[in-house]
Write a protein that holds these residues in place. Structure first.
Motif, PDB file in Angstrom:
ATOM      1  N   SER A 225       0.806  -1.219   0.000  1.00  0.00           N
ATOM      2  CA  SER A 225       0.000   0.000   0.000  1.00  0.00           C
ATOM      3  C   SER A 225       0.839   1.269   0.000  1.00  0.00           C
ATOM      4  O   SER A 225       0.300   2.380  -0.079  1.00  0.00           O
ATOM      5  N   GLU A 226       2.175   1.113   0.113  1.00  0.00           N
ATOM      6  CA  GLU A 226       3.054   2.271   0.123  1.00  0.00           C
ATOM      7  C   GLU A 226       3.971   2.246  -1.097  1.00  0.00           C
ATOM      8  O   GLU A 226       4.175   1.204  -1.709  1.00  0.00           O
ATOM      9  N   GLU A 227       4.549   3.390  -1.415  1.00  0.00           N
ATOM     10  CA  GLU A 227       5.493   3.501  -2.531  1.00  0.00           C
ATOM     11  C   GLU A 227       6.899   3.286  -1.974  1.00  0.00           C
ATOM     12  O   GLU A 227       7.704   4.202  -1.866  1.00  0.00           O
ATOM     13  N   GLY A 401      -4.414  -3.559   2.881  1.00  0.00           N
ATOM     14  CA  GLY A 401      -5.809  -3.166   2.704  1.00  0.00           C
ATOM     15  C   GLY A 401      -6.020  -2.126   1.613  1.00  0.00           C
ATOM     16  O   GLY A 401      -6.868  -2.291   0.724  1.00  0.00           O
ATOM     17  N   ASP A 402      -5.263  -1.043   1.661  1.00  0.00           N
ATOM     18  CA  ASP A 402      -5.446   0.013   0.652  1.00  0.00           C
ATOM     19  C   ASP A 402      -5.036  -0.471  -0.736  1.00  0.00           C
ATOM     20  O   ASP A 402      -5.626  -0.037  -1.739  1.00  0.00           O
ATOM     21  N   TYR A 403      -4.048  -1.328  -0.798  1.00  0.00           N
ATOM     22  CA  TYR A 403      -3.627  -1.907  -2.078  1.00  0.00           C
ATOM     23  C   TYR A 403      -4.759  -2.722  -2.685  1.00  0.00           C
ATOM     24  O   TYR A 403      -5.061  -2.608  -3.884  1.00  0.00           O
ATOM     25  N   SER A 412     -13.656  -2.467  -2.423  1.00  0.00           N
ATOM     26  CA  SER A 412     -13.170  -1.143  -2.015  1.00  0.00           C
ATOM     27  C   SER A 412     -13.900  -0.578  -0.803  1.00  0.00           C
ATOM     28  O   SER A 412     -13.373   0.299  -0.114  1.00  0.00           O
ATOM     29  N   HIS A 413     -15.102  -1.067  -0.528  1.00  0.00           N
ATOM     30  CA  HIS A 413     -15.896  -0.528   0.582  1.00  0.00           C
ATOM     31  C   HIS A 413     -15.643  -1.264   1.896  1.00  0.00           C
ATOM     32  O   HIS A 413     -16.165  -0.849   2.944  1.00  0.00           O
ATOM     33  N   ASP A 416     -10.791  -2.758   7.162  1.00  0.00           N
ATOM     34  CA  ASP A 416      -9.592  -3.579   7.327  1.00  0.00           C
ATOM     35  C   ASP A 416      -9.911  -4.939   7.948  1.00  0.00           C
ATOM     36  O   ASP A 416      -9.283  -5.944   7.610  1.00  0.00           O
ATOM     37  N   ALA A 417     -10.878  -4.982   8.829  1.00  0.00           N
ATOM     38  CA  ALA A 417     -11.190  -6.237   9.527  1.00  0.00           C
ATOM     39  C   ALA A 417     -11.710  -7.310   8.585  1.00  0.00           C
ATOM     40  O   ALA A 417     -11.629  -8.501   8.887  1.00  0.00           O
ATOM     41  N   ALA A 418     -12.230  -6.912   7.415  1.00  0.00           N
ATOM     42  CA  ALA A 418     -12.830  -7.888   6.504  1.00  0.00           C
ATOM     43  C   ALA A 418     -12.117  -8.002   5.166  1.00  0.00           C
ATOM     44  O   ALA A 418     -12.290  -9.001   4.468  1.00  0.00           O
ATOM     45  N   ILE A 419     -11.309  -7.040   4.819  1.00  0.00           N
ATOM     46  CA  ILE A 419     -10.843  -6.973   3.435  1.00  0.00           C
ATOM     47  C   ILE A 419      -9.834  -8.054   3.076  1.00  0.00           C
ATOM     48  O   ILE A 419      -9.732  -8.468   1.922  1.00  0.00           O
TER      49      ILE A 419
END
Length: 491
Positions: A225-227, A401-403, A412-413, A416-419
């Protein structure tokens, strides 16, 4: 006027630190040439994604050469025949080129040995110089890294020529647009345009940006999720910047050893394919020739789901969709996605290797093969086959998560607990697939398959060329059309 000298460009599309170009410039009149050769590499001709990059990189190189009073000649055909034809047309005295290690380029270099002047420019040190005490190539990367230190640091990069002497008469050149390197009907490269700018200027800019955060690479590289990565790999593959230029850009920028080891890994993998030219087709460990890879209709359906990012494992699907959309995948996710194909789905690593070859902008022959065999456990220096990455826990551990939200729109919705595992959390949307196999089920099936070859020999035992065997049940075809991106998937 003196006879002209040809500069044969391949994966060294730059003016800075280009020793072949400098050697030709010092000799006199220069004829730069790039030859698109789909015959000499055989089954390993350039993949579809890389053709997109090549188009833009050649356009950039041509512009840079024009600024020096020169031009880039384009020809298509077998390199040996084409280069000798250009020599005959122009009366050229010699050909200058940077040394390459793909087996087809080494064969071509041998055929041209009487007229070819090779320079070192794509490695920290020539792989054949980094050897054991007995003069043999290193089989294990950690030993290679130690051996490399006696050749470090590499020489400093060379300045580009200030101008190039042009011949009185230029040889015929083909038009870049006529090569049809860019995809149409469908154009699957729109994400490439948004993510990448090929060419030497862009490569140098990316180096300058990365060196400011290179000291954080050791930890940041694992966070999708980070660069945190350099994203230099396509530029390095096409030689738009030299590896020693990248190496020295990191001087006085903190602790950058982890990233420097990644640069050295590229040299190591070229050494592997120098010693084992068929490494992309053959298991490094002979016992795996008897591995019961899955085949048949069900396995092919699973393979298609993996390629399309429809496995039901969000971190795997995000990576495969990023690959399709941008021609690149985060390095941690590459390992997870590769392990899932080989271990959870029990599909021959060569199937994944071929897909990556066609879809990755940075797919080196050696790097791609060695990395796949490392993950699969089949290589001479490899992870154990029984070491199976858990994609669900890896996703959570590395905060993906964000990735996932970026690349798997259906999720996308989700919080974090489910993704990371929406099915287990009871939050799987209707338009997102269920897991094609449970983690425990896939793990146990892989371990059972691994037991069938246990104790039957760990490796080839020597650096030797092994003859590729006929297709094993479920193994990869050795012929992959460059249009695979357009024909295998439809989005």
């Amino acid at each position: 006027m003196t006879s002209p000298h040809i500069v044969w460009f391949r994966q060294d599309l730059r003016l800075h630190d280009q020793p072949a170009l400098l050697a030709a410039a010092q000799a006199g009149t220069v004829i730069p040439i790039y030859i698109l050769d789909d015959e000499t590499p055989g089954d390993w001709r350039m993949g579809a994604a890389q053709r997109w990059w090549l188009h833009h990189s050649l356009a950039s190189l041509a512009k840079d050469l024009a600024a020096l009073g020169s031009r880039l000649i384009l020809r298509r055909g077998p390199v040996v025949k084409t280069l000798r034809a250009v020599m005959a047309e122009t009366g050229a005295e010699a050909i200058h080129a940077v040394r390459h290690y793909e087996p087809w380029w080494r064969a071509a270099e041998e055929e041209l040995a009487d007229v070819l002047d090779l320079e070192d420019g794509n490695h920290l040190a020539r792989p054949e110089w980094v050897t054991t005490g007995s003069g043999k190539p290193f089989r294990i990367y950690s030993a290679f890294w130690k051996g490399l230190q006696s050749h470090m640091p590499p020489g400093h990069p060379l300045d580009p020529p200030e101008a190039l002497d042009a011949p009185a008469d230029w040889p015929r050149s083909e038009a870049l647009a006529d090569w049809d390197l860019l995809p149409t009907r469908p154009d699957w490269s729109t994400g490439f345009d948004a993510d990448w700018t090929p060419g030497e200027a862009a490569a140098r800019e990316r180096v300058a940006n990365f060196r400011l955060r290179a000291s954080a690479y050791d930890s940041a590289r694992n966070l999708p999720s980070e660069e945190g990565t350099s994203r230099l790999s396509p530029h390095l593959h096409f030689g738009e910047v030299s590896v020693r230029a990248v190496w020295h850009s990191l001087d006085r920028h903190g602790d950058t050893e982890t990233y420097r080891k990644e640069l050295a890994w590229r040299d190591f993998t070229d050494g592997v394919v120098m010693a084992l030219p068929d490494y992309a087709d053959c298991n490094g460990r002979a016992a795996f020739d008897r591995m019961p890879w899955r085949g048949g209709r069900e396995a092919q359906a699973d393979l298609k789901a993996w390629k399309a990012g429809r496995t039901g494992y969000p971190i795997v699907d995000a990576g495969m969709r990023q690959l399709w959309a941008t021609g690149w995948m985060h390095n941690r996710v590459r390992m997870i996605a590769a392990s899932f194909l080989v271990k959870h789905l029990l599909i021959d690593w060569r199937e994944g290797e071929r897909w990556f070859w066609d879809c990755l902008l940075d797919a080196d022959y050696g790097n791609n093969a060695v990395n796949w065999q490392w993950v699969a456990g089949t290589g001479i220096d490899a992870n154990m086959f029984g070491r199976i990455m858990a994609p669900l826990s890896q996703s959570e551990k590395f905060d993906a998560g964000d990735y996932i939200r970026q690349w798997v729109g259906e999720l996308s919705h989700l919080p974090d607990a489910a993704i990371h595992d929406p099915e287990e959390a009871g939050r799987r949307p209707r338009d997102y697939p269920a897991k094609i196999i449970g983690h425990r089920e896939g793990r146990e099936r892989a371990l059972a398959a691994g037991k069938t070859i246990r104790g039957e020999g760990a490796s080839t035992g020597q650096w030797q060329v092994r003859t590729p065997r006929g297709r094993q049940r479920g193994s990869a075809s050795r012929k992959t059309p460059t249009s695979a991106r357009s024909t295998v998937l439809s989005r």
